[in-house]
Design an enzyme around this catalytic site. Sequence first.
Site, PDB file in Angstrom:
ATOM      1  N   SER A  74      -3.370  -0.331  14.702  1.00 12.71           N
ATOM      2  CA  SER A  74      -3.975   0.966  15.008  1.00 12.71           C
ATOM      3  C   SER A  74      -4.410   0.959  16.456  1.00 12.71           C
ATOM      4  O   SER A  74      -4.671  -0.110  17.039  1.00 12.71           O
ATOM      5  CB  SER A  74      -5.202   1.164  14.114  1.00 12.71           C
ATOM      6  OG  SER A  74      -5.984   2.216  14.618  1.00 12.71           O
ATOM      7  N   TYR A  79     -13.394  -3.209  11.278  1.00 15.52           N
ATOM      8  CA  TYR A  79     -12.049  -2.616  11.181  1.00 15.52           C
ATOM      9  C   TYR A  79     -11.269  -2.889  12.464  1.00 15.52           C
ATOM     10  O   TYR A  79     -10.103  -3.301  12.416  1.00 15.52           O
ATOM     11  CB  TYR A  79     -12.166  -1.101  10.944  1.00 15.52           C
ATOM     12  CG  TYR A  79     -10.817  -0.400  10.836  1.00 15.52           C
ATOM     13  CD1 TYR A  79      -9.981  -0.607   9.736  1.00 15.52           C
ATOM     14  CD2 TYR A  79     -10.375   0.459  11.835  1.00 15.52           C
ATOM     15  CE1 TYR A  79      -8.748   0.038   9.644  1.00 15.52           C
ATOM     16  CE2 TYR A  79      -9.146   1.108  11.750  1.00 15.52           C
ATOM     17  CZ  TYR A  79      -8.340   0.890  10.651  1.00 15.52           C
ATOM     18  OH  TYR A  79      -7.102   1.524  10.563  1.00 15.52           O
ATOM     19  N   GLY A 132       2.155   4.735   3.720  1.00 14.50           N
ATOM     20  CA  GLY A 132       3.006   3.789   2.991  1.00 14.50           C
ATOM     21  C   GLY A 132       3.921   4.498   2.009  1.00 14.50           C
ATOM     22  O   GLY A 132       5.110   4.191   1.906  1.00 14.50           O
ATOM     23  N   GLY A 171       0.829  -1.214   0.000  1.00 19.07           N
ATOM     24  CA  GLY A 171       0.000   0.000   0.000  1.00 19.07           C
ATOM     25  C   GLY A 171       0.853   1.249   0.000  1.00 19.07           C
ATOM     26  O   GLY A 171       0.604   2.180   0.770  1.00 19.07           O
ATOM     27  N   ALA A 172       1.850   1.286  -0.898  1.00 18.01           N
ATOM     28  CA  ALA A 172       2.839   2.377  -0.860  1.00 18.01           C
ATOM     29  C   ALA A 172       2.571   3.467  -1.885  1.00 18.01           C
ATOM     30  O   ALA A 172       3.406   4.333  -2.067  1.00 18.01           O
ATOM     31  CB  ALA A 172       4.237   1.791  -1.071  1.00 18.01           C
ATOM     32  N   ASN A 173       1.407   3.426  -2.540  1.00 15.54           N
ATOM     33  CA  ASN A 173       1.144   4.461  -3.549  1.00 15.54           C
ATOM     34  C   ASN A 173       0.621   5.759  -2.943  1.00 15.54           C
ATOM     35  O   ASN A 173       0.589   6.788  -3.595  1.00 15.54           O
ATOM     36  CB  ASN A 173       0.157   3.952  -4.612  1.00 15.54           C
ATOM     37  CG  ASN A 173      -1.141   3.473  -4.002  1.00 15.54           C
ATOM     38  OD1 ASN A 173      -1.173   2.378  -3.440  1.00 15.54           O
ATOM     39  ND2 ASN A 173      -2.199   4.263  -4.078  1.00 15.54           N
ATOM     40  N   THR A 174       0.214   5.701  -1.680  1.00 16.59           N
ATOM     41  CA  THR A 174      -0.333   6.909  -1.053  1.00 16.59           C
ATOM     42  C   THR A 174      -0.144   6.846   0.465  1.00 16.59           C
ATOM     43  O   THR A 174       0.334   5.840   1.006  1.00 16.59           O
ATOM     44  CB  THR A 174      -1.838   7.065  -1.409  1.00 16.59           C
ATOM     45  OG1 THR A 174      -2.310   8.317  -0.925  1.00 16.59           O
ATOM     46  CG2 THR A 174      -2.676   5.952  -0.808  1.00 16.59           C
ATOM     47  N   GLY A 175      -0.499   7.941   1.135  1.00 17.76           N
ATOM     48  CA  GLY A 175      -0.556   7.967   2.599  1.00 17.76           C
ATOM     49  C   GLY A 175       0.746   7.606   3.301  1.00 17.76           C
ATOM     50  O   GLY A 175       1.845   7.949   2.848  1.00 17.76           O
TER      51      GLY A 175
HETATM   52  N1  NAP Z   1      -4.196   7.425   8.863  1.00 15.65           N
HETATM   53  C1  NAP Z   1      -4.409   7.159  10.139  1.00 15.65           C
HETATM   54  O1  NAP Z   1      -4.879   8.016  10.904  1.00 15.65           O
HETATM   55  C2  NAP Z   1      -4.064   5.793  10.690  1.00 15.65           C
HETATM   56  C3  NAP Z   1      -4.229   5.585  12.068  1.00 15.65           C
HETATM   57  C4  NAP Z   1      -3.934   4.320  12.581  1.00 15.65           C
HETATM   58  C5  NAP Z   1      -3.474   3.327  11.745  1.00 15.65           C
HETATM   59  N2  NAP Z   1      -3.333   3.576  10.406  1.00 15.65           N
HETATM   60  C6  NAP Z   1      -2.857   2.480   9.549  1.00 15.65           C
HETATM   61  O2  NAP Z   1      -1.794   2.950   8.727  1.00 15.65           O
HETATM   62  C7  NAP Z   1      -1.770   2.183   7.512  1.00 15.65           C
HETATM   63  C8  NAP Z   1      -1.673   3.118   6.310  1.00 15.65           C
HETATM   64  O3  NAP Z   1      -2.886   3.839   6.255  1.00 15.65           O
HETATM   65  P1  NAP Z   1      -3.045   5.241   5.535  1.00 15.65           P
HETATM   66  O4  NAP Z   1      -3.626   6.140   6.539  1.00 15.65           O
HETATM   67  O5  NAP Z   1      -1.815   5.606   4.827  1.00 15.65           O
HETATM   68  O6  NAP Z   1      -4.208   4.865   4.500  1.00 15.65           O
HETATM   69  P2  NAP Z   1      -4.420   5.188   2.931  1.00 15.65           P
HETATM   70  O7  NAP Z   1      -3.919   6.539   2.598  1.00 15.65           O
HETATM   71  O8  NAP Z   1      -5.854   4.878   2.664  1.00 15.65           O
HETATM   72  O9  NAP Z   1      -3.501   4.099   2.225  1.00 15.65           O
HETATM   73  C9  NAP Z   1      -3.878   2.744   2.267  1.00 15.65           C
HETATM   74  C10 NAP Z   1      -3.094   1.994   1.227  1.00 15.65           C
HETATM   75  O10 NAP Z   1      -3.541   0.617   1.258  1.00 15.65           O
HETATM   76  C11 NAP Z   1      -3.804   0.240  -0.077  1.00 15.65           C
HETATM   77  N3  NAP Z   1      -4.761  -0.871  -0.203  1.00 15.65           N
HETATM   78  C12 NAP Z   1      -6.057  -0.887   0.121  1.00 15.65           C
HETATM   79  N4  NAP Z   1      -6.606  -2.049  -0.249  1.00 15.65           N
HETATM   80  C13 NAP Z   1      -5.628  -2.789  -0.823  1.00 15.65           C
HETATM   81  C14 NAP Z   1      -5.572  -4.052  -1.427  1.00 15.65           C
HETATM   82  N5  NAP Z   1      -6.658  -4.819  -1.573  1.00 15.65           N
HETATM   83  N6  NAP Z   1      -4.395  -4.498  -1.909  1.00 15.65           N
HETATM   84  C15 NAP Z   1      -3.282  -3.724  -1.817  1.00 15.65           C
HETATM   85  N7  NAP Z   1      -3.285  -2.505  -1.285  1.00 15.65           N
HETATM   86  C16 NAP Z   1      -4.441  -2.034  -0.797  1.00 15.65           C
HETATM   87  C17 NAP Z   1      -4.321   1.489  -0.754  1.00 15.65           C
HETATM   88  O11 NAP Z   1      -4.268   1.354  -2.167  1.00 15.65           O
HETATM   89  P3  NAP Z   1      -5.285   2.189  -3.111  1.00 15.65           P
HETATM   90  O12 NAP Z   1      -4.825   3.607  -3.085  1.00 15.65           O
HETATM   91  O13 NAP Z   1      -5.168   1.524  -4.435  1.00 15.65           O
HETATM   92  O14 NAP Z   1      -6.637   2.016  -2.492  1.00 15.65           O
HETATM   93  C18 NAP Z   1      -3.321   2.495  -0.201  1.00 15.65           C
HETATM   94  O15 NAP Z   1      -2.129   2.426  -0.912  1.00 15.65           O
HETATM   95  C19 NAP Z   1      -3.022   1.319   7.544  1.00 15.65           C
HETATM   96  O16 NAP Z   1      -2.677   0.020   7.961  1.00 15.65           O
HETATM   97  C20 NAP Z   1      -3.904   1.985   8.580  1.00 15.65           C
HETATM   98  O17 NAP Z   1      -4.810   1.088   9.187  1.00 15.65           O
HETATM   99  C21 NAP Z   1      -3.614   4.786   9.867  1.00 15.65           C
END
Ligand code: NAP
Length: 408
Positions: free
Chosen positions: A260, A286, A137, A131-135
Amino acid sequence: MDLALGLGAASGLVKEKRGERDSGNWGQITGFKCQGESSDFIDQAHNPGMYPDQESKRCPTNGATPARADVGCCQCAMTGPGQFGSVDRALACSLEGFQVRFQSVKGRDYVAGGACPSKATLQGKTVIVTGANTGIGRETALELARRGGNIILACRDMEKCEAAAKAIRGETLNHRVNARHLDLASLKSVREFAKKIIEEEEKVHVLINNAAVMRCPHWTTEDGFEMQLGVNHLGHFLLTNLLLDKLKASAPSRIINLSSLAHVAGHIDFEDLNWEKRKYNTKAAYCQSKLAIVLFTRELSRRLQGTGVTVNALHPGVARTELGRHTGMHSSAFSSFTLGPIFWLLVKSPQLAAQTSTYLAVAEDLEGVSGKYFDGLREKAPAPEAEDDEVARRLWAESARLVGLKGS
Ligand SMILES: NC(=O)c1ccc[n+]([C@@H]2O[C@H](COP(=O)([O-])OP(=O)(O)OC[C@H]3O[C@@H](n4cnc5c(N)ncnc54)[C@H](OP(=O)(O)O)[C@@H]3O)[C@@H](O)[C@H]2O)c1
């Protein structure tokens, strides 16, 4: 933005939102006190008691009886009367409709947390980030590419993946940043990805299981698993197991699992892991998936003793990413324009949220540290259910059965 996502989270912080739950009990929770930073966050009206029902010590929201004194309620993650201990926890409570007063927003620096203190480089090391294309990652991949690693971005959308890899190469001048296809919602795709890695990469030193989907509708994966459990836990469970021999052969190596804080509200329902018998609750699903990740980390660490491979779980903090795409935060003009600035003040940037993954991937002082849960840069005790070895072993067996992993 994880557990704190939703309009309630933001509005709760600006206008003393009173408990929306009819029980009203949690309306007693009025304080938000940040230990050690009392000038920033002030405990306004100290709540008269953590549990309205002092006799049973049961949480009025879900009836749970916390097992430990320092974990107040699995639903709201309070650490003590009137003390949330961190902004994340206050946000989480606010989401639940609890009354949380936020006194002064001098706290952005506090919310942001620290940067990875290690300057370690990664020359010659291969790192996979899902999941390294955004956020978070993407920012983790960028940070590790800066440190000279051979970085593999593992994503389901190759167009986005290639674009992110290209941008990271451009920004870091590290040409060893590559895009690979991985859809965690398909066991076939996970197997194909792992096969390619095993064939093409001499070593894998760091595996960062970062990808996730949060609070999506009641969808199922290609293999019929509930989507959040399937992507967040089962897909990574299979991927990790398939790469274990490679990781062992590359030791010392590290596995990093993004959980999380939401895991504290999770429960593993072995009778209905995939939500086939109960009414679907997207939030609870979740939380279950994130608890599963901490339990997986614990059991895997036990199995990896003496191999030179470590595994740890983490909560990155609340960050501005696309994680809330299914919660409405991204679709409403109101949330974008009205609440956007509030979130800007209160939540981390993805760059800062990536510091925890970076730290666990490179820090010299974490050599040999395994089976732990980190909140930001600090090791913390996870929720009681996440420390239950019997639940961890049972979940491992069930996960192995579901993904068709033989002899595990
Ligand atoms: N942001 C927060 O506040 C927060 C807080 C606690 C924990 N986290 C954890 O941190 C991690 C990163 O989250 P983030 O906030 O960066 O979220 P994000 O911006 O939504 O990024 C999520 C990534 O996961 C990918 N993904 C989703 N479904 C997938 C699949 N079926 N196969 C492969 N990749 C998939 C997405 O790809 P697409 O772009 O193609 O959908 C995207 O690259 C997650 O595990 C999240 O639970 C985040």
